[in-house]
Enzyme design. Structure first.
Site, PDB file in Angstrom:
ATOM      1  CG  LEU A  90      -1.798  -1.198   1.478  1.00 30.14           C
ATOM      2  CD1 LEU A  90      -2.562  -1.034   2.778  1.00 30.14           C
ATOM      3  CD2 LEU A  90      -2.742  -1.401   0.311  1.00 30.14           C
ATOM      4  CG  ASP A  91       0.465   4.388  -2.937  1.00 30.20           C
ATOM      5  OD1 ASP A  91       1.373   3.646  -3.341  1.00 30.20           O
ATOM      6  OD2 ASP A  91      -0.378   4.925  -3.688  1.00 30.20           O
ATOM      7  CE  LYS A  92       4.399   9.434   3.082  1.00 30.15           C
ATOM      8  NZ  LYS A  92       3.426  10.319   3.794  1.00 30.15           N
TER       9      LYS A  92
END
Length: 254
Positions: A99-101
């Site tokens: 997942l993106d940050k």
């Protein structure tokens, strides 16, 4: 895995004695396979992310927004990998979905290389996003994605890109935002963010792709459901994570 076992002294043993893969075994022999693996991620005991589910093969974290999954040049000690190293000092960090940050939600980590390999591309996930504007009740976005020119991070829809397909349905909304349930047929970098920006409904808070940041300070994307077959037991496993408060407020209009 067999190649790695053969390359390590004592990686294969018969009755406690080092052996080769071609050696003959007899009924009653005890065969032991072992490969020493050292975690290369620094442990940070101050971090926290709830564990939703755990068994011998996997652990599922509910990752908060703002926490990267992998350590990088700008995030050496504040990632899910650092937390995993603190909780499981003898295991290597093997995230199955990334997942993106600023994307919150379920992140599946395999505890061994066999499980990691089996689970790649075999996990079904549902995402939830608050996008700007009033979308159709449901739809499919089929538009190729490529790296944007002169950018390492950004992606764009372009004819020479790789095929990307996103399915969605509208769950609820108001005059400003629509809450969508999203299923990915493909898994391209930033696929959800790029696709909804492409159709004129960027994610709320997503300044990189044109989303409004008036009501939320990160892109409003959450991995809320994941299910898969356990590689060790064959059991069907499902996990859920409720919408975080910042996305709820967008839809409730608070």
């Amino acid at each position: 895995m067999l190649r790695r076992l053969k390359s390590v002294d004592g990686g294969i043993k018969i009755n406690g004695i080092g052996a080769k893969a071609i050696d003959i075994v007899k009924q009653g022999d005890i065969i032991t396979l072992g490969r020493q693996e050292n975690a290369t991620v620094e442990a940070n005991y101050a971090l926290n992310a709830p564990i939703v589910l755990e068994n011998k093969a996997v652990v599922i974290f509910d990752k908060p927004a703002g926490m990267p999954v992998h350590p990088s040049a700008g995030h050496r000690n504040d990632t899910l990998g650092n937390l995993f190293a603190a909780l499981y000092p003898d295991l290597v960090f093997r995230p199955v979905n990334r997942l993106d940050k600023d994307t919150s939600g379920l992140c599946l980590i395999a505890k061994d290389p066999y499980s990691a390999n089996i689970l790649q591309g075999k996990c079904h996930k549902l995402y939830y996003a608050a996008v700007c504007g009033d979308t159709d009740a449901s739809g499919t976005i089929d538009a190729p994605i490529a790296r944007a020119e002169n950018s390492i991070i950004m992606r764009c829809v372009r004819g020479d890109g790789r095929r990307a397909v996103t399915h969605y349905r509208r769950i609820s909304g108001n005059e400003r935002y629509s809450l969508l349930e999203i299923e990915l047929e493909t898994g391209r970098t930033h696929q959800i963010r790029v696709h909804f920006s492409h159709i004129g409904h960027p994610l709320a808070g997503d300044s990189l792709y044109g989303g409004c940041r008036e009501d939320i300070e990160r892109h409003a994307l959450h991995c809320g459901n994941i299910h898969f077959t356990c590689p060790l037991t064959g059991e069907e496993i499902a996990a859920k994570s409720g919408l975080p408060e910042d996305i709820k407020r967008l839809i409730q209009g608070e």
